[in-house]
Design an enzyme around this catalytic site. Structure first.
Site, PDB file in Angstrom:
ATOM      1  N   GLU A   1      50.472  -1.801  -9.570  1.00 28.60           N
ATOM      2  CA  GLU A   1      49.194  -1.888 -10.314  1.00 28.60           C
ATOM      3  C   GLU A   1      48.988  -0.682 -11.234  1.00 28.60           C
ATOM      4  O   GLU A   1      47.874  -0.186 -11.377  1.00 28.60           O
ATOM      5  CB  GLU A   1      48.008  -1.997  -9.342  1.00 28.60           C
ATOM      6  CG  GLU A   1      47.764  -3.383  -8.831  1.00 28.60           C
ATOM      7  CD  GLU A   1      47.760  -4.424  -9.927  1.00 28.60           C
ATOM      8  OE1 GLU A   1      48.320  -5.490  -9.694  1.00 28.60           O
ATOM      9  OE2 GLU A   1      47.228  -4.170 -11.037  1.00 28.60           O
TER      10      GLU A   1
HETATM   11  C1  LIG Z   1      56.412  -4.379  -3.854  1.00 30.03           C
HETATM   12  C2  LIG Z   1      56.124  -4.476  -5.319  1.00 30.03           C
HETATM   13  C3  LIG Z   1      55.264  -5.450  -5.774  1.00 30.03           C
HETATM   14  C4  LIG Z   1      55.007  -5.570  -7.143  1.00 30.03           C
HETATM   15  N1  LIG Z   1      54.238  -6.618  -7.601  1.00 30.03           N
HETATM   16  C5  LIG Z   1      54.184  -6.847  -8.942  1.00 30.03           C
HETATM   17  C6  LIG Z   1      53.589  -8.042  -9.445  1.00 30.03           C
HETATM   18  O1  LIG Z   1      53.074  -8.876  -8.698  1.00 30.03           O
HETATM   19  N2  LIG Z   1      53.610  -8.253 -10.791  1.00 30.03           N
HETATM   20  C7  LIG Z   1      54.179  -7.369 -11.657  1.00 30.03           C
HETATM   21  O2  LIG Z   1      54.174  -7.619 -12.859  1.00 30.03           O
HETATM   22  N3  LIG Z   1      54.742  -6.209 -11.207  1.00 30.03           N
HETATM   23  C8  LIG Z   1      54.763  -5.940  -9.880  1.00 30.03           C
HETATM   24  N4  LIG Z   1      55.372  -4.799  -9.407  1.00 30.03           N
HETATM   25  C9  LIG Z   1      55.910  -3.836 -10.361  1.00 30.03           C
HETATM   26  C10 LIG Z   1      55.105  -2.553 -10.403  1.00 30.03           C
HETATM   27  O3  LIG Z   1      53.860  -2.779 -10.991  1.00 30.03           O
HETATM   28  C11 LIG Z   1      55.969  -1.506 -11.124  1.00 30.03           C
HETATM   29  O4  LIG Z   1      56.995  -1.142 -10.235  1.00 30.03           O
HETATM   30  C12 LIG Z   1      55.166  -0.308 -11.574  1.00 30.03           C
HETATM   31  O5  LIG Z   1      54.287  -0.663 -12.608  1.00 30.03           O
HETATM   32  C13 LIG Z   1      56.056   0.833 -12.058  1.00 30.03           C
HETATM   33  O6  LIG Z   1      56.987   0.385 -12.988  1.00 30.03           O
HETATM   34  P1  LIG Z   1      58.548   0.750 -12.773  1.00 30.03           P
HETATM   35  O7  LIG Z   1      58.919   0.354 -11.395  1.00 30.03           O
HETATM   36  O8  LIG Z   1      59.318   0.191 -13.889  1.00 30.03           O
HETATM   37  O9  LIG Z   1      58.589   2.338 -12.817  1.00 30.03           O
HETATM   38  P2  LIG Z   1      58.768   3.221 -14.134  1.00 30.03           P
HETATM   39  O10 LIG Z   1      57.860   2.745 -15.190  1.00 30.03           O
HETATM   40  O11 LIG Z   1      60.213   3.321 -14.425  1.00 30.03           O
HETATM   41  O12 LIG Z   1      58.220   4.632 -13.625  1.00 30.03           O
HETATM   42  C14 LIG Z   1      59.029   5.562 -12.887  1.00 30.03           C
HETATM   43  C15 LIG Z   1      58.227   6.865 -12.756  1.00 30.03           C
HETATM   44  O13 LIG Z   1      57.993   7.429 -14.063  1.00 30.03           O
HETATM   45  C16 LIG Z   1      56.591   7.604 -14.284  1.00 30.03           C
HETATM   46  N5  LIG Z   1      56.279   7.288 -15.677  1.00 30.03           N
HETATM   47  C17 LIG Z   1      56.668   6.214 -16.391  1.00 30.03           C
HETATM   48  N6  LIG Z   1      56.152   6.271 -17.632  1.00 30.03           N
HETATM   49  C18 LIG Z   1      55.414   7.392 -17.706  1.00 30.03           C
HETATM   50  C19 LIG Z   1      54.612   8.003 -18.723  1.00 30.03           C
HETATM   51  N7  LIG Z   1      54.448   7.436 -19.929  1.00 30.03           N
HETATM   52  N8  LIG Z   1      53.999   9.172 -18.431  1.00 30.03           N
HETATM   53  C20 LIG Z   1      54.118   9.731 -17.219  1.00 30.03           C
HETATM   54  N9  LIG Z   1      54.855   9.199 -16.225  1.00 30.03           N
HETATM   55  C21 LIG Z   1      55.497   8.043 -16.469  1.00 30.03           C
HETATM   56  C22 LIG Z   1      55.889   6.665 -13.300  1.00 30.03           C
HETATM   57  O14 LIG Z   1      54.590   7.134 -12.967  1.00 30.03           O
HETATM   58  C23 LIG Z   1      56.850   6.680 -12.119  1.00 30.03           C
HETATM   59  O15 LIG Z   1      56.578   7.772 -11.287  1.00 30.03           O
HETATM   60  C24 LIG Z   1      55.598  -4.647  -8.048  1.00 30.03           C
HETATM   61  C25 LIG Z   1      56.442  -3.647  -7.567  1.00 30.03           C
HETATM   62  C26 LIG Z   1      56.735  -3.572  -6.230  1.00 30.03           C
HETATM   63  C27 LIG Z   1      57.698  -2.507  -5.760  1.00 30.03           C
END
Ligand SMILES: Cc1cc2nc3c(=O)[nH]c(=O)nc-3n(C[C@H](O)[C@H](O)[C@H](O)COP(=O)(O)OP(=O)(O)OC[C@H]3O[C@@H](n4cnc5c(N)ncnc54)[C@H](O)[C@@H]3O)c2cc1C
Length: 596
Positions: free
Chosen positions: A438
C-alpha cells in the site's frame, strides 16, 4: 491464548478520539445513534472471536495452495467467507442504492481493528473490496455500477487491486500492461501483474479485478494510465455469469507471513486479450485508483494496530503464566515474569504504542467521515485537507508500531517466542508486510513531507499543531496527579514538532533532497506526537468520566497508559527533532560509507 476483541476500548476511543458521541449529537453520525455502533461492534466482535480467530493458525500453517491456475485456501476459510457474506459485513459502507448500509468509516475502522486482530490474512481480501466499492461508486459509469456494485457490496464478488508489475512498484511510470480499444466500447487487456492479493481463490464464484493499464496512444508516465474492471467471469446482460475471461493466475508467492492470503502472479490476455471496461476517463486511472488506495492506506494502518493488540494480549497472558526468578512482591519464587519491572516496561510499551497507533487511525477515520458528511462546504474542505495530511501518517506510523510491538511480544516469550509453537512469531512474520505494501512507509513519508506539509501554504499542519498544543493546555488545567508529567512532556514534544515542521517547510524548495533525507524521522516524530496528543484526549475523557461517575479501573487504565506514553515514549521527540534538523548532510554526503 485466543484473541479477545477489545470492544469497550474501541468504543471509548471512537468517542474520545474520533468524536463519535459528539457526531451523533450534531447529526454527522445520526445513523449510529440508539446504540447502533455498540450493537454492530459487539456482533463484529463475536464474528472475530468465534469465526475468524480459530482459523488464524491453520491459515498460517497450511496456507493457500496453487495448482495449475487454481488456488485453494486453507481448510475452513471458504466457509468463514460464506459467513462473512451472510452476515452482511462487506456491505457496511457501500451505498444504499446497491444494497449497502452507507455506514461511516469510523465504524468500519472499529470492525477492521477486531477482524484483523483475529485473522489479518483472511481480511486482506475484504479490505480491498471495501476500497474498490468506493472507487466504483466515485468513478464508474452507471452501467458498470449496475452490473457489479450490488454483488461486490454483498461480498459475493470480491475485488482485487492490480497496480504492481515486475518493473513497476513504488514507481508506476514504467507500467506496461496494455489496453486496446475494442469496437463494442470495451477494451482488451494484455500484460502481467505481480503480488496481487487474492487474485485467485476458491471462496467465491467471481472476482472483479481493478487493473491499471496503458492505451497505445497514451501520454508517457502516470498521466497515461487508465483503470479497468476486468471480471474473472464475464457477466451476461441478465446478470448471470458467462464465459471465463482471458485472465489467469500463473502462481502464488511463498512468503514470510500472511500465508493464508494468496499473493498472485496474474497474466492478462494470453489468448488475445482479457475483456475490460473503462472506469472513469481514459488516462485518468491513477486518480480513480487513488480513491481505493486512500481507503486502503487507513485500513492497512489498522492492521498494525490489530497485530499490536493481538501480540500484546498474547504476551500479557504468557507473562502471567511463565515463572522465573524472584520479584519484589512475589513471595517465594519462582514468580510470574510479569512482576519483573523490565517485563512490565515491555508490556506497557506494547500497550501504549498500540493505543497511540489506534488513536491516530480512529482520529483519521473521524476526519474522513467529516470530510464526507459535514454540511458546510468550507468545513468539509478543511476536513478533507486534514484527512490528506493524516492519511500517510495513519498508514505508516501504525505499520511500524505493529512490527515493534510484535517483536517485543516475541522478546517477552523468551526462547519460546522464537519457536513457532506459541504463536508469538506469527504476529511478527505477518506484521512485516504492513510497512511494505500500500505504498512503502518510505513513500508515505515522502508524500507527507512533499505534498501534505505544503497544503494551504503550511496552514493545515499549523492548525494540527495548534490543536495539539491546546490538548497539552487542557491536561495542565485538569491538574490531576494521575497525569504525572504528561502535560509538560506533551507540550515539549509538540514544540519539537513545531520547530521540525518549520525546518522542513523551509527546505521544500528544489532541490528537496535535504527534506527527503529526513522524511522518515519526521513522519515518526509526527506519529509519536499525534499519537501522544490523541491519547491525552482519551485520558482527559477518562478523567471526566471518573469525575462524573467515580473511580473505575478501565478509566484509570486509560489515564495510566497515556501517562506511560508521555513519560517514556514521547520523550523521543527531542532526539528526533535533532535528527531532522541536523543530520541530512550525514545522509547525503555519506557515499563513502556505502561504497562497495
Ligand atoms: C504480500 C504482498 C501483497 C501485495 N498486494 C498487492 C496488491 O494487492 N496489489 C498490488 O498492486 N500490489 C501489491 N503488492 C505490491 C506492493 O504494493 C509493492 O511491493 C510495494 O508498493 C513496493 O514496491 P516494490 O516491491 O516494487 O519495491 P520498490 O519500489 O522496488 O522499493 C524498494 C525500496 O526502495 C524504496 N524506494 C523506491 N522508490 C523510492 C523513492 N522514489 N524514494 C525513496 N525510496 C524509494 C522503497 O521504499 C523500498 O524500501 C503486494 C506486495 C506483497 C509483498
Amino acid at each position: 491464548m485466543t484473541y479477545r476483541a477489545p470492544v469497550s476500548d474501541i468504543v471509548f476511543m471512537m468517542n474520545s478520539a474520533a468524536g463519535l458521541k459528539a457526531g451523533i449529537e450534531d447529526g454527522i453520525y445520526a445513523d449510529l445513534g440508539d446504540g447502533i455502533a455498540e450493537a454492530t461492534l459487539n456482533e463484529a466482535a463475536r464474528f472475530a472471536e468465534n469465526v475468524l480467530a480459530p482459523l488464524n493458525r491453520v491459515g498460517d500453517q497450511v496456507g493457500a495452495k496453487w495448482d495449475d491456475g487454481t488456488v485453494t485456501t486453507a481448510p475452513g476459510w471458504p466457509d468463514a467467507y460464506r459467513q462473512f457474506v451472510a452476515g452482511g459485513w462487506q456491505s457496511l459502507t457501500g451505498g444504499q442504492d446497491h444494497g449497502g448500509m452507507s455506514l461511516p468509516q469510523v465504524l468500519l475502522a472499529g470492525c477492521l481493528d477486531m477482524w484483523n486482530g483475529a485473522n489479518m490474512a483472511f481480511m486482506l481480501g475484504p479490505v480491498l473490496t471495501f476500497g474498490a466499492i468506493d472507487a466504483l461508486e466515485a468513478h464508474a459509469s452507471d452501467a458498470l455500477k449496475h452490473t457489479y456494485l450490488a454483488k461486490m457490496i454483498s461480498g459475493e464478488w470480491p475485488a482485487t487491486m492490480n497496480l504492481t508489475e515486475p518493473g513497476a512498484g513504488s514507481d508506476l511510470n514504467p507500467l506496461r500492461t496494455r489496453a486496446e480499444r475494442a469496437t463494442d466500447g470495451s477494451y482488451r487487456i494484455t500484460g502481467q501483474k505481480i503480488f496481487i492479493t487474492y487474485g485467485e481463490h476458491d471462496m467465491v464464484e467471481n472476482i472483479v479485478h481493478l487493473v491499471l493499464a496503458r492505451l497505445p496512444d497514451a501520454p508517457p508516465g502516470t498521466r497515461g494510465i487508465s483503470l479497468f474492471v476486468v471480471p474473472k467471469f464475464l457477466v451476461n446482460a441478465d446478470g448471470s455469469l458467462g464465459a471465463r475471461n482471458d485472465v489467469r493466475c500463473a502462481g502464488i508467492e511463498h512468503k514470510l507471513g500472511i500465508h493464508g492470503s494468496p499473493t498472485c502472479m496474474m497474466t492478462y490476455g494470453d489468448n488475445g486479450g482479457a475483456v475490460g471496461y473503462l472506469v472513469g476517463e481514459e488516462n485518468r486511472g491513477l486518480a480513480c485508483m487513488f480513491t481505493m488506495m486512500n481507503d486502503a492506506r487507513l485500513a492497512t494502518g489498522l492492521q498494525g494496530v490489530s497485530i499490536g493488540e493481538a501480540a500484546f494480549q498474547h504476551a500479557l497472558a504468557y507473562a502471567g503464566e511463565r515463572r522465573q526468578g524472584r520479584t519484589a512482591a512475589g513471595g517465594p519464587g519462582p514468580n510470574a515474569i510479569i512482576g519483573h519491572p523490565d517485563v512490565k516496561r515491555m508490556l506497557l510499551t506494547m500497550k501504549a504504542l498500540t493505543h497511540s497507533a489506534r488513536a491516530v487511525c480512529y482520529l483519521t477515520a473521524g476526519v474522513i467521515d467529516r470530510s464526507r458528511r459535514l454540511k458546510d462546504p468550507a468545513a468539509r474542505k478543511a476536513a478533507a485537507d486534514r484527512a490528506s495530511l493524516l492519511t500517510p501518517l495513519a498508514k505508516a506510523y501504525p505499520a511500524d508500531i505493529g512490527n515493534e510491538v510484535a517483536s517485543l511480544g516475541v522478546q517477552i516469550h523468551g526462547g519460546m517466542g522464537f519457536v513457532e509453537e506459541t504463536g508469538a512469531a506469527q504476529f511478527m512474520r505477518d506484521a512485516r508486510i504492513i510497512p511494505i505494501y500500500e505504498g512503502t512507509n518510505g513513500i508515505q513519508a515522502i508524500d507527507l513531507v512533499t505534498r501534505k506539509l505544503p497544503l494551504d501554504g503550511g496552514g493545515v499542519i499549523k492548525t494540527e499543531i495548534a490543536e495539539m498544543h491546546a490538548v497539552a493546555g487542557e491536561l495542565r488545567a485538569a491538574n490531576d496527579r494521575a497525569f504525572g508529567a504528561s502535560a509538560d512532556r506533551l507540550a515539549d514534544a509538540v514544540d519539537a514538532l513545531d520547530r521540525a515542521t518549520a525546518f522542513m517547510l523551509d527546505r521544500l524548495g528544489a532541490p528537496a533532497d535535504e527534506a527527503l533525507a529526513c522524511a522518515t524521522p519526521y513522519l515518526r516524530l509526527f506519529g509519536l506526537v499525534r499519537g501522544g496528543a490523541t491519547l491525552a484526549s482519551v485520558a482527559l475523557a477518562a478523567h471526566r468520566a471518573q469525575v462524573a461517575n467515580g473511580s473505575d479501573a478501565s478509566q484509570a487504565g486509560r489515564i495510566a497508559t497515556a501517562r506511560f506514553f508521555a513519560e517514556n515514549i514521547l520523550t523521543a521527540a527531542a532526539g528526533l527533532e535533532t535528527t531532522i534538523t541536523g543530520s541530512a548532510q550525514s545522509v547525503l554526503d555519506a557515499g563513502a560509507a556505502l561504497a562497495v
